[in-house]
Design a protein around this motif. Structure first.
Motif, PDB file in Angstrom:
ATOM      1  N   ALA A 279      -1.541  -2.083 -20.296  1.00 45.13           N
ATOM      2  CA  ALA A 279      -2.604  -1.182 -20.741  1.00 45.13           C
ATOM      3  C   ALA A 279      -3.917  -1.505 -20.042  1.00 45.13           C
ATOM      4  O   ALA A 279      -4.705  -0.606 -19.740  1.00 45.13           O
ATOM      5  CB  ALA A 279      -2.770  -1.276 -22.256  1.00 45.13           C
ATOM      6  N   SER A 280      -4.159  -2.788 -19.771  1.00 40.97           N
ATOM      7  CA  SER A 280      -5.439  -3.198 -19.198  1.00 40.97           C
ATOM      8  C   SER A 280      -5.551  -2.875 -17.716  1.00 40.97           C
ATOM      9  O   SER A 280      -6.655  -2.798 -17.182  1.00 40.97           O
ATOM     10  CB  SER A 280      -5.665  -4.698 -19.407  1.00 40.97           C
ATOM     11  N   LEU A 281      -4.435  -2.673 -17.026  1.00 41.12           N
ATOM     12  CA  LEU A 281      -4.485  -2.436 -15.586  1.00 41.12           C
ATOM     13  C   LEU A 281      -5.156  -1.111 -15.252  1.00 41.12           C
ATOM     14  O   LEU A 281      -5.894  -1.008 -14.269  1.00 41.12           O
ATOM     15  CB  LEU A 281      -3.078  -2.477 -14.995  1.00 41.12           C
ATOM     16  N   GLY A 282      -4.908  -0.081 -16.038  1.00 39.28           N
ATOM     17  CA  GLY A 282      -5.564   1.200 -15.832  1.00 39.28           C
ATOM     18  C   GLY A 282      -5.318   1.770 -14.451  1.00 39.28           C
ATOM     19  O   GLY A 282      -4.209   1.722 -13.920  1.00 39.28           O
ATOM     20  N   LYS A 286     -13.120   3.354 -10.377  1.00 40.99           N
ATOM     21  CA  LYS A 286     -14.216   2.742 -11.129  1.00 40.99           C
ATOM     22  C   LYS A 286     -15.086   3.843 -11.702  1.00 40.99           C
ATOM     23  O   LYS A 286     -15.705   4.615 -10.959  1.00 40.99           O
ATOM     24  CB  LYS A 286     -15.037   1.827 -10.221  1.00 40.99           C
ATOM     25  N   ARG A 287     -15.140   3.941 -13.017  1.00 41.02           N
ATOM     26  CA  ARG A 287     -15.858   5.037 -13.655  1.00 41.02           C
ATOM     27  C   ARG A 287     -16.304   4.599 -15.045  1.00 41.02           C
ATOM     28  O   ARG A 287     -15.885   3.551 -15.547  1.00 41.02           O
ATOM     29  CB  ARG A 287     -14.947   6.260 -13.785  1.00 41.02           C
TER      30      ARG A 287
END
Length: 358
Positions: A279-282, A286-287
């Motif tokens: 889940a943390s990898l996304g 960059k936004r």
């Protein structure tokens, strides 16, 4: 060796798509930790399901089909006191091999609790047995990567192959894949693996996951014998799409695979950590995320009045303060505001916006 693709970029195991961009397929490796007790084997299946594993895996072999009676005993078995006095490795394997008449009941139990049933075959007869159970995939152990006849037999079933690569060179892997492809296999996962029980972290070489992906063009996973789950989370962040991990009901039990296996709560913690890592990898973009939107508006800084300001009075730098919230004139526009005159009186601490100026 020229890079080429030896299979599809994704495979399907029991209806589940496995590969890059998909949730990690977690295999809970029960191995020989059933202690030749059927109730223990079933409890291991329950633990895998409760922990959130996708599959539970046993090992289907006979001592006669696996070892020569003259095979020297491995040092880790001797040093760890995992073989009895005067016991040969053949004799140890004989006492821990799974009874083959358990397989149907174990597979049925796995289906009832919602995990895929897998078992690693180590001989032709094991493949025949597992085919009768219609297992969804075949795992080839690291020790069998040069057992080309076994790889060929598994490939001819048409099922996906999961091939561990501990101790294997790129040439070894290429031969195994050529054999699998020649027998019709196109759904193949390679598992990077470091053979020792347990291995040192400095021997894991997890960056090889990327090397295997580039060299062979198939999904790559990680078969782990370390304690804890640090390596498993790292492997997932490096692109591993399958993780295989030994587990046990208790490390205090006797047997060669118990000492380096996770206990039930540790297995559950590993799977939770893997899911959190996924889940943390996304994405690589960059936004400002949706979760950051409120703090972006209220927590960043913008321009506010540094004192009471009179209409028509040009502002000097001291008349402008940089404070939160963030929805006024952006701080990077500070120089553009200096010298401007407000259209009306502005109170101290009022948030500055462009419509206040002529």
């Amino acid at each position: 060796m020229a890079a080429r693709s030896y299979g599809n970029d994704h495979v399907t195991i029991a209806g589940r798509r496995v590969g890059p961009g998909e949730p990690t397929y977690v295999i809970a490796e029960a191995g020989s930790n059933h202690n030749r007790d059927l109730a223990t084997a079933k409890r291991l299946i329950d633990v895998a399901a409760e922990a959130g594993a996708d599959a539970v895996k046993f090992q289907t072999y006979t001592a006669e089909g696996l070892y020569s009676r003259k095979t020297p005993t491995m040092s880790y078995l001797k040093d760890g006191g995992l073989v009895a006095d005067q016991e040969s490795v053949f004799e140890m394997i004989k006492r821990i091999e799974i009874p083959w008449d358990w397989h149907d009941e174990l597979a049925s139990h796995a289906g009832q609790v919602g995990v895929d049933f897998l078992s690693t075959p180590f001989e032709d007869a094991a493949v025949d047995l597992l085919e009768k159970l219609d297992v969804p995939a075949y795992k080839i152990a690291s020790y069998e990567v040069n057992h080309l006849p076994l790889i060929e037999k598994c490939a001819r079933t048409g099922k996906p192959l999961i091939i561990s690569t501990g101790m294997a060179s790129l040439a070894d892997i290429e031969r195994a894949l050529d054999t699998a492809n020649g027998a019709g296999a196109t759904e193949i996962v390679l598992l990077h693996c470091a053979i020792n029980y347990p291995p040192r972290f400095e021997d894991l070489n997890l960056r090889a996951i990327g090397t295997l992906a580039s060299a062979f063009g198939v999904p790559i996973g990680w078969s782990d014998h370390t304690m804890g789950h640090t390596a498993d989370v790292v492997a997932v962040t490096l692109g591993a799409c399958v993780v295989e991990k030994h587990y046990t009901l208790s490390r205090d039990q006797e047997g060669p695979d118990h000492p380096f296996a996770l206990e039930p709560d540790e297995l559950a913690a590993m799977i939770t950590a893997i899911r959190e890592a996924e889940a943390s990898l996304g994405t690589s973009i960059k936004r400002v995320t949706e979760a950051e939107a409120e703090m972006f508006r209220l927590g960043r800084r913008s321009l506010v009045a540094g004192r009471d300001l009179k209409a028509g009075e040009p502002l000097d730098r001291d008349a402008i303060a940089v404070k939160r919230p963030g929805y006024g004139i952006p701080v990077h526009e500070l120089d553009a505001v200096v010298g401007r005159s407000p259209k009306r009186d502005i109170e101290d601490d009022e948030i500055l916006t462009w419509d206040l100026f002529a």
